[in-house]
Design a protein around this motif. Structure first.
Motif, mmCIF file in Angstrom:
data_model
loop_
_atom_site.group_PDB
_atom_site.id
_atom_site.type_symbol
_atom_site.label_atom_id
_atom_site.label_comp_id
_atom_site.label_asym_id
_atom_site.label_seq_id
_atom_site.Cartn_x
_atom_site.Cartn_y
_atom_site.Cartn_z
ATOM 1 N N ILE A 210 10.356 -55.064 119.300
ATOM 2 C CA ILE A 210 10.853 -55.993 118.256
ATOM 3 C C ILE A 210 12.064 -56.797 118.696
ATOM 4 N N LYS A 211 11.614 -58.315 118.457
ATOM 5 C CA LYS A 211 12.630 -59.086 118.800
ATOM 6 C C LYS A 211 13.535 -59.398 117.700
ATOM 7 N N THR A 212 14.808 -59.232 117.708
ATOM 8 C CA THR A 212 15.860 -59.577 116.653
ATOM 9 C C THR A 212 16.797 -60.657 116.926
ATOM 10 N N ARG A 213 17.495 -61.360 116.021
ATOM 11 C CA ARG A 213 18.461 -62.125 116.328
ATOM 12 C C ARG A 213 19.693 -61.423 116.729
ATOM 13 N N SER A 214 20.183 -60.325 116.022
ATOM 14 C CA SER A 214 21.410 -59.578 116.115
ATOM 15 C C SER A 214 21.502 -58.279 117.113
ATOM 16 N N ALA A 215 20.305 -57.913 117.534
ATOM 17 C CA ALA A 215 20.213 -56.736 118.017
ATOM 18 C C ALA A 215 19.496 -56.969 119.600
ATOM 19 N N GLY A 216 19.011 -58.064 119.625
ATOM 20 C CA GLY A 216 18.278 -58.280 120.883
ATOM 21 C C GLY A 216 16.774 -57.691 120.682
ATOM 22 N N ASP A 279 27.784 -53.646 116.210
ATOM 23 C CA ASP A 279 28.531 -54.328 115.101
ATOM 24 C C ASP A 279 27.745 -54.019 113.789
ATOM 25 N N GLU A 280 28.062 -54.489 112.704
ATOM 26 C CA GLU A 280 27.402 -54.410 111.321
ATOM 27 C C GLU A 280 26.200 -54.707 111.314
ATOM 28 N N LYS A 281 25.758 -56.046 111.809
ATOM 29 C CA LYS A 281 24.654 -56.649 112.081
ATOM 30 C C LYS A 281 23.685 -55.557 112.511
ATOM 31 N N LYS A 282 23.983 -55.427 113.969
ATOM 32 C CA LYS A 282 23.092 -54.745 114.613
ATOM 33 C C LYS A 282 22.663 -53.414 113.980
ATOM 34 N N PHE A 283 23.815 -52.754 113.339
ATOM 35 C CA PHE A 283 23.388 -51.371 112.782
ATOM 36 C C PHE A 283 22.305 -51.475 111.597
ATOM 37 N N MET A 284 22.591 -52.543 110.813
ATOM 38 C CA MET A 284 21.694 -52.712 109.666
ATOM 39 C C MET A 284 20.187 -52.783 110.111
ATOM 40 N N VAL A 285 20.099 -53.945 111.133
ATOM 41 C CA VAL A 285 18.815 -54.165 111.654
ATOM 42 C C VAL A 285 18.099 -52.807 111.925
ATOM 43 N N VAL A 286 18.787 -52.030 113.044
ATOM 44 C CA VAL A 286 18.156 -50.915 113.472
ATOM 45 C C VAL A 286 17.861 -49.801 112.407
ATOM 46 N N TYR A 287 18.812 -49.455 111.383
ATOM 47 C CA TYR A 287 18.695 -48.794 110.427
ATOM 48 C C TYR A 287 17.491 -49.106 109.410
ATOM 49 N N ARG A 288 17.223 -50.218 108.971
ATOM 50 C CA ARG A 288 16.313 -50.816 108.424
ATOM 51 C C ARG A 288 14.837 -50.780 109.060
ATOM 52 N N LEU A 289 14.906 -50.876 110.304
ATOM 53 C CA LEU A 289 13.721 -51.002 110.951
ATOM 54 C C LEU A 289 13.112 -49.185 111.149
ATOM 55 N N ALA A 290 14.201 -48.436 111.371
ATOM 56 C CA ALA A 290 13.855 -46.974 111.265
ATOM 57 C C ALA A 290 13.140 -46.511 109.879
ATOM 58 N N GLU A 291 13.966 -47.235 108.810
ATOM 59 C CA GLU A 291 13.319 -46.548 107.509
ATOM 60 C C GLU A 291 11.857 -47.145 107.312
ATOM 61 N N ARG A 292 11.546 -48.346 108.011
ATOM 62 C CA ARG A 292 10.404 -48.959 107.654
ATOM 63 C C ARG A 292 9.221 -48.502 108.441
ATOM 64 N N MET A 293 9.455 -47.743 109.557
ATOM 65 C CA MET A 293 8.358 -47.385 110.630
ATOM 66 C C MET A 293 8.136 -45.991 110.356
ATOM 67 N N LYS A 294 8.701 -45.329 109.072
ATOM 68 C CA LYS A 294 8.366 -43.963 109.102
ATOM 69 C C LYS A 294 7.045 -43.576 108.745
ATOM 70 N N ILE A 295 6.355 -42.663 109.518
ATOM 71 C CA ILE A 295 4.956 -42.379 109.061
ATOM 72 C C ILE A 295 4.875 -40.789 108.572
#
Length: 334
Positions: A210-216, A279-295
């Motif tokens: 996943i390519k992101t602006r805040s977390a690379g 930083d706050e942005k990277k944490f929020m991006v990774v945290y939301r991604l983890a939430e949304r890829m739960k199987i």
């Protein structure tokens, strides 16, 4: 009252063990037949019987019980992951559980999370084979949320009798009629990862890139059994040392680590130190991604009854032990 319930549990487990011992003894008989047949075949090979073909006259050579009763290939489409995070050539096989394995399972303490996990994993370790990338893989490479499918499938092979089905009370959606719904793979409803995340799946890497602006560029996927075991060990170590741990970090950690073989207490500590520098942005991006890829599977079973949909809450009647301990003692009594 509690003494009576304990007595019933003991009788139920004893009946299950007795039935399984009988099955294992039957397998031993097949092994004896195999040895006798093998001796006869060796004698024929040594002395010869002219042109007479004796294959039709001797006893059938018995194969090992696992081969006869079956290592059954599991359909990867039945898994919540659909097998897409495993090597492309993955084959998972399962067999029925043996008496000794079920006796070990029966010692589970359902009030102890670590012991419960150990007993569930012991069944998967013993009764499943995982081959991928041209080699034998470990049961620890199986995704944590795929495990429920393996356990239910192994149970079906171990207890094929209709009276040993796990039944739950449900209701039809329109007429609200009470119906019995079997706790089985066919009635489980897998969760679906939304298309916004799914479009980042990389078929070559077998993971999300996943390519992101805040977390690379972030590589993430649902965790394996092995990764969750290492994290559980980390939490246990922290508790024993009376040390705090970051709950938010523990929620994202399983999705950030690709292989359990390179994960240990020191590696987790290093990852936690790196995490604290986000930083706050990277944490929020990774945290939301983890939430949304739960199987996994949804909390309700679903089937059809008389042409209409019927649902029941996903539960284990008699507790998690009922997976491999006969819950209907009456069905075993003559």
């Amino acid at each position: 009252m509690s003494d009576e319930l304990n007595k019933m549990d003991q009788e139920r487990e004893a009946a299950a063990a007795k039935a399984l011992d009988a099955k294992d003894k039957a397998k031993d008989v097949n092994t004896d037949t195999s040895e006798k047949a093998g001796a006869m075949a060796a004698a024929v090979d040594k002395s010869g019987l002219g042109r007479v073909n004796m294959d039709s006259f001797g006893p059938e050579i018995a194969r090992p019980s696992d081969e006869v009763l079956g290592w059954h290939v599991l359909d990867l489409e039945d898994l919540p992951s659909k097998g897409k995070f495993y090597p492309a050539d993955t084959v998972i096989k399962i067999r029925s559980a043996k008496a000794a394995e079920i006796r070990h399972f029966s010692t589970m303490d359902e009030n102890n999370y670590i012991d419960m996990e150990e007993k569930l994993n012991s069944i998967v370790e013993s009764c499943a084979q995982f081959n991928g990338a041209g080699k034998r893989m470990s049961y620890k490479d199986i995704l944590e949320e795929d495990r429920i499918i393996l356990l239910l499938s192994i149970r079906d092979l171990s207890f094929p009798e209709p009276e040993n089905k796990l039944m739950l009370k449900g209701r039809t959606e329109k007429t609200k009629k009470t119906v019995d719904i079997e706790l089985s793979v066919k009635n489980l409803v897998p969760t679906v990862i939304d298309e916004e995340i799914e479009k980042y799946y990389d078929i070559k890497e077998r993971t999300y890139v996943i390519k992101t602006r805040s977390a690379g560029t972030v590589r993430m996927k649902p965790p394996t059994i092995g990764i969750m075991q290492e994290i559980t060990q980390y939490l246990k170590d922290r508790q024993e040392k009376d040390q705090d741990f970051d709950k938010a970090f523990i929620q994202v950690l399983p999705y950030m680590q690709a292989d359990w073989r390179t994960l240990n207490l020191n590696k987790i500590f290093q990852m936690e130190m790196e995490y604290k520098g986000w930083d706050e942005k990277k944490f929020m991006v990774v945290y939301r991604l983890a939430e949304r890829m739960k199987i996994g599977v949804q909390t309700e079973l679903e089937t059809t009854f008389d042409g209409e949909s019927a649902k029941a809450p996903l539960d284990f009647p008699g507790g998690i032990k009922s997976l491999f301990i006969i819950s209907d003692l009456a069905g075993e009594l003559l």
